[in-house]
Design an enzyme around this catalytic site. Sequence first.
Site, PDB file in Angstrom:
ATOM      1  N   CYS A 105      -4.305  -6.434   6.358  1.00  0.00           N
ATOM      2  CA  CYS A 105      -4.787  -6.462   4.972  1.00  0.00           C
ATOM      3  C   CYS A 105      -4.952  -7.945   4.645  1.00  0.00           C
ATOM      4  O   CYS A 105      -4.627  -8.817   5.459  1.00  0.00           O
ATOM      5  CB  CYS A 105      -3.787  -5.780   4.065  1.00  0.00           C
ATOM      6  SG  CYS A 105      -2.346  -6.785   3.772  1.00  0.00           S
ATOM      7  N   ARG A 129       0.216  -7.314   9.340  1.00  0.00           N
ATOM      8  CA  ARG A 129       1.019  -6.138   8.949  1.00  0.00           C
ATOM      9  C   ARG A 129       1.299  -5.211  10.138  1.00  0.00           C
ATOM     10  O   ARG A 129       0.924  -4.036  10.133  1.00  0.00           O
ATOM     11  CB  ARG A 129       0.339  -5.368   7.827  1.00  0.00           C
ATOM     12  CG  ARG A 129      -0.141  -6.195   6.665  1.00  0.00           C
ATOM     13  CD  ARG A 129       0.943  -6.914   5.885  1.00  0.00           C
ATOM     14  NE  ARG A 129       1.822  -6.058   5.140  1.00  0.00           N
ATOM     15  CZ  ARG A 129       1.555  -5.553   3.932  1.00  0.00           C
ATOM     16  NH1 ARG A 129       0.420  -5.812   3.365  1.00  0.00           N
ATOM     17  NH2 ARG A 129       2.420  -4.787   3.306  1.00  0.00           N
ATOM     18  N   PRO A 130       1.908  -5.701  11.213  1.00  0.00           N
ATOM     19  CA  PRO A 130       2.211  -4.831  12.351  1.00  0.00           C
ATOM     20  C   PRO A 130       3.173  -3.708  11.957  1.00  0.00           C
ATOM     21  O   PRO A 130       3.838  -3.802  10.919  1.00  0.00           O
ATOM     22  CB  PRO A 130       2.874  -5.772  13.352  1.00  0.00           C
ATOM     23  CG  PRO A 130       3.397  -6.895  12.542  1.00  0.00           C
ATOM     24  CD  PRO A 130       2.456  -7.051  11.388  1.00  0.00           C
ATOM     25  N   ASP A 133       5.272  -2.315  14.547  1.00  0.00           N
ATOM     26  CA  ASP A 133       6.107  -2.133  15.747  1.00  0.00           C
ATOM     27  C   ASP A 133       7.533  -1.709  15.398  1.00  0.00           C
ATOM     28  O   ASP A 133       8.138  -0.867  16.094  1.00  0.00           O
ATOM     29  CB  ASP A 133       6.120  -3.414  16.586  1.00  0.00           C
ATOM     30  CG  ASP A 133       6.590  -4.613  15.761  1.00  0.00           C
ATOM     31  OD1 ASP A 133       6.009  -4.852  14.684  1.00  0.00           O
ATOM     32  OD2 ASP A 133       7.548  -5.286  16.169  1.00  0.00           O
ATOM     33  N   ARG A 151      -4.414  -2.202  -8.484  1.00  0.00           N
ATOM     34  CA  ARG A 151      -3.597  -1.466  -7.508  1.00  0.00           C
ATOM     35  C   ARG A 151      -2.125  -1.534  -7.896  1.00  0.00           C
ATOM     36  O   ARG A 151      -1.347  -0.660  -7.539  1.00  0.00           O
ATOM     37  CB  ARG A 151      -3.768  -2.071  -6.106  1.00  0.00           C
ATOM     38  CG  ARG A 151      -5.159  -1.879  -5.514  1.00  0.00           C
ATOM     39  CD  ARG A 151      -5.165  -2.286  -4.074  1.00  0.00           C
ATOM     40  NE  ARG A 151      -4.054  -1.649  -3.382  1.00  0.00           N
ATOM     41  CZ  ARG A 151      -3.631  -2.037  -2.177  1.00  0.00           C
ATOM     42  NH1 ARG A 151      -4.218  -3.050  -1.579  1.00  0.00           N
ATOM     43  NH2 ARG A 151      -2.636  -1.429  -1.594  1.00  0.00           N
ATOM     44  N   LYS A 175       5.729   0.430  -8.381  1.00  0.00           N
ATOM     45  CA  LYS A 175       4.760   0.904  -7.370  1.00  0.00           C
ATOM     46  C   LYS A 175       5.464   1.069  -6.016  1.00  0.00           C
ATOM     47  O   LYS A 175       5.297   2.089  -5.355  1.00  0.00           O
ATOM     48  CB  LYS A 175       3.638  -0.110  -7.223  1.00  0.00           C
ATOM     49  CG  LYS A 175       2.755   0.089  -5.988  1.00  0.00           C
ATOM     50  CD  LYS A 175       1.630  -0.898  -5.905  1.00  0.00           C
ATOM     51  CE  LYS A 175       2.028  -2.190  -5.275  1.00  0.00           C
ATOM     52  NZ  LYS A 175       2.066  -2.198  -3.802  1.00  0.00           N
ATOM     53  N   ASN A 176       6.278   0.096  -5.639  1.00  0.00           N
ATOM     54  CA  ASN A 176       6.854   0.114  -4.289  1.00  0.00           C
ATOM     55  C   ASN A 176       8.059   1.026  -4.150  1.00  0.00           C
ATOM     56  O   ASN A 176       8.609   1.153  -3.067  1.00  0.00           O
ATOM     57  CB  ASN A 176       7.179  -1.315  -3.841  1.00  0.00           C
ATOM     58  CG  ASN A 176       5.907  -2.131  -3.653  1.00  0.00           C
ATOM     59  OD1 ASN A 176       4.801  -1.568  -3.636  1.00  0.00           O
ATOM     60  ND2 ASN A 176       6.035  -3.436  -3.576  1.00  0.00           N
ATOM     61  N   ASP A 186       6.356 -11.208  -3.271  1.00  0.00           N
ATOM     62  CA  ASP A 186       5.338 -10.645  -4.163  1.00  0.00           C
ATOM     63  C   ASP A 186       5.162 -11.452  -5.441  1.00  0.00           C
ATOM     64  O   ASP A 186       4.146 -11.320  -6.118  1.00  0.00           O
ATOM     65  CB  ASP A 186       5.676  -9.193  -4.529  1.00  0.00           C
ATOM     66  CG  ASP A 186       5.536  -8.281  -3.332  1.00  0.00           C
ATOM     67  OD1 ASP A 186       6.026  -7.133  -3.403  1.00  0.00           O
ATOM     68  OD2 ASP A 186       4.971  -8.718  -2.317  1.00  0.00           O
TER      69      ASP A 186
HETATM   70  C1  EPZ Z   1       6.611  -3.908   1.365  1.00  0.00           C
HETATM   71  O1  EPZ Z   1       5.618  -4.089   2.349  1.00  0.00           O
HETATM   72  C2  EPZ Z   1       5.876  -3.971   0.031  1.00  0.00           C
HETATM   73  N1  EPZ Z   1       4.882  -2.904  -0.041  1.00  0.00           N
HETATM   74  C3  EPZ Z   1       5.192  -5.324  -0.104  1.00  0.00           C
HETATM   75  O2  EPZ Z   1       4.590  -5.368  -1.399  1.00  0.00           O
HETATM   76  C4  EPZ Z   1       6.254  -6.421  -0.026  1.00  0.00           C
HETATM   77  O3  EPZ Z   1       5.617  -7.681  -0.087  1.00  0.00           O
HETATM   78  C5  EPZ Z   1       7.021  -6.293   1.300  1.00  0.00           C
HETATM   79  O4  EPZ Z   1       7.587  -4.968   1.404  1.00  0.00           O
HETATM   80  C6  EPZ Z   1       8.146  -7.307   1.406  1.00  0.00           C
HETATM   81  O5  EPZ Z   1       9.033  -7.153   0.342  1.00  0.00           O
HETATM   82  C7  EPZ Z   1       5.282  -1.649  -0.358  1.00  0.00           C
HETATM   83  O6  EPZ Z   1       6.453  -1.379  -0.530  1.00  0.00           O
HETATM   84  C8  EPZ Z   1       4.209  -0.621  -0.451  1.00  0.00           C
HETATM   85  P1  EPZ Z   1       7.775  -5.449   5.418  1.00  0.00           P
HETATM   86  P2  EPZ Z   1       5.994  -3.842   3.923  1.00  0.00           P
HETATM   87  O7  EPZ Z   1       7.672  -4.375   6.424  1.00  0.00           O
HETATM   88  O8  EPZ Z   1       6.918  -2.699   4.036  1.00  0.00           O
HETATM   89  C9  EPZ Z   1       6.787  -7.896   9.375  1.00  0.00           C
HETATM   90  C10 EPZ Z   1       2.859  -5.699  -2.967  1.00  0.00           C
HETATM   91  O9  EPZ Z   1       2.195  -6.685  -3.302  1.00  0.00           O
HETATM   92  N2  EPZ Z   1       6.813  -6.589  10.062  1.00  0.00           N
HETATM   93  O10 EPZ Z   1       9.096  -5.754   4.798  1.00  0.00           O
HETATM   94  O11 EPZ Z   1       4.729  -3.794   4.682  1.00  0.00           O
HETATM   95  C11 EPZ Z   1       5.546  -8.059   8.517  1.00  0.00           C
HETATM   96  O12 EPZ Z   1       4.457  -8.538   9.297  1.00  0.00           O
HETATM   97  C12 EPZ Z   1       3.150  -5.453  -1.491  1.00  0.00           C
HETATM   98  O13 EPZ Z   1       3.333  -4.842  -3.756  1.00  0.00           O
HETATM   99  C13 EPZ Z   1       6.734  -6.560  11.451  1.00  0.00           C
HETATM  100  O14 EPZ Z   1       6.638  -7.586  12.094  1.00  0.00           O
HETATM  101  O15 EPZ Z   1       6.750  -5.194   4.246  1.00  0.00           O
HETATM  102  C14 EPZ Z   1       5.979  -9.050   7.486  1.00  0.00           C
HETATM  103  O16 EPZ Z   1       5.868 -10.362   8.037  1.00  0.00           O
HETATM  104  C15 EPZ Z   1       2.576  -6.532  -0.584  1.00  0.00           C
HETATM  105  N3  EPZ Z   1       6.743  -5.344  12.072  1.00  0.00           N
HETATM  106  C16 EPZ Z   1       7.460  -8.750   7.286  1.00  0.00           C
HETATM  107  O17 EPZ Z   1       7.857  -7.966   8.419  1.00  0.00           O
HETATM  108  C17 EPZ Z   1       6.848  -4.167  11.372  1.00  0.00           C
HETATM  109  O18 EPZ Z   1       6.890  -3.094  12.006  1.00  0.00           O
HETATM  110  C18 EPZ Z   1       7.768  -7.994   5.991  1.00  0.00           C
HETATM  111  O19 EPZ Z   1       7.138  -6.771   6.070  1.00  0.00           O
HETATM  112  C19 EPZ Z   1       6.920  -4.228   9.961  1.00  0.00           C
HETATM  113  C20 EPZ Z   1       6.902  -5.454   9.323  1.00  0.00           C
END
Ligand code: EPZ
Length: 416
Positions: free
Chosen positions: A116, A121-122, A124, A397, A22-23, A305
């Site tokens: 979510c 999920r910021p 920035d 999902r 999916k990812n 995950d």
């Molecule tokens: C991806 O989410 C995956 N989703 C998530 O899988 C997965 O848990 C995550 O990566 C970590 O491996 C998809 O690929 C669609 P991140 P993503 O940006 O990209 C912080 C599932 O169950 N952050 O690596 O949203 C954030 O708050 C889903 O399949 C910022 O602070 O994850 C978090 O604490 C859930 N600012 C951390 O980074 C930003 O701009 C990791 O987030 C972006 C993120």
Amino acid sequence: MGKLIIKGGEKISGEIRVQGAKNAVLPILAATVMADGISVIKNCPCLRDVDKTDLVLERLGCNVKREADTVTVDARGMCDCRICEDLMREMRSSIVFLGAIISRCKKAVVSMPGGCPIGLRPIDLHLKALRALGVEIREEHGYIKCEAAEITGGGIHLDFPSVGATENAMLAAVCAKGSTTISNAAREPEITDLGNFLNKMGARVHGAGSSVITIDGVEKLRGAEYTIMPDRIVAATYLAASAITGGEMCLRGVNPRDMRAMLHVLTEMGAEIKCEKNRIIQTAPNRLKSVHTIRTMPYPGFPTDIQSPFMSLAATARGTSVFIENIFENRFQHVDELTRMGADIKVEGRSAVVRGVKELQGANVVARELRGGAALVVAALAANGITAVSGTEFIDRGYESIEKYLLSCGANIRRE
Ligand code: EPZ
């Protein structure tokens, strides 16, 4: 709310060919809008999130056709650069379209994705990366409005190796003027898959999957054919489903090297794991041992995950396990539900102390997010009696027909 009715106690043994990731498929489908041509994406899983992504593509003016596990996207007719609120609210991961739309249209308007169930999920880091490439961004009235006379290559440093921010930076940089370097990039295998697809489209991406990615901008991209990597989280979930019942599981079509951290934990808990090229064979003991400490980390660390499905394993293991969730601030929602089933879990902030019990009891439980829902299914397979897991819309999902796969391995499960 849909339900899965599970009667625990059966050994989950058999062979499963694991679905596409999916990812990986979500950012790759987003990338197809950058080609003034037709892309054919194979090994696409049948998931709600993929259906919603197809809808976003159609709303942007692309022609999308799905036949079995193949999605064909004709992006020649792309005529819009906006993703409206209802779709963003339905699926916040549509934010990954931002870089692709800007790359093609030099402008984009998306509704703020919002949080979510597992955290705020910021975005920035996404926006900082795009600004480093010369994109002007205004955040107003709940929308993010992006514009760029020209996208210029540059240096991007991510304060945190965010998967989504790395993907958006890659998508925005592939047709930029000049070269881009992304440092402290996410190293997840899904990033490597995206880089491979972009290069098949004619991009020049180097080092995807490492912490420094360099991209030499090209004039234009063409449609490409690509086969999505297997879903390592779904694969580990089925290993957990078998391990908690003392079963024997053979997974086909998987990349064991993408799963090292998870396989290491299963081995530490007493499972016997044999890895071949694209197969994993696991034999589990009647009762697993606890694992001293699990810390969720960016790849190649233990994936967040799979934290909840593995907590279900620890809930019936011999001994006490400690889980520390370092990635998301609210990813223990499955704990209350596991406690209803008789688990002994104490949560303190980002840590959960799990004291293994001999047996869980069937109960009515509620999935509140995707992976927590999968954890409840895993627990129910070993519980004494009947468990009704409601909230299947979350589980669907990320897991293709979960009951079909588990039925084929001996589970007593039906969807209501
Ligand atoms: C991806 O989410 C995956 N989703 C998530 O899988 C997965 O848990 C995550 O990566 C970590 O491996 C998809 O690929 C669609 P991140 P993503 O940006 O990209 C912080 C599932 O169950 N952050 O690596 O949203 C954030 O708050 C889903 O399949 C910022 O602070 O994850 C978090 O604490 C859930 N600012 C951390 O980074 C930003 O701009 C990791 O987030 C972006 C993120």
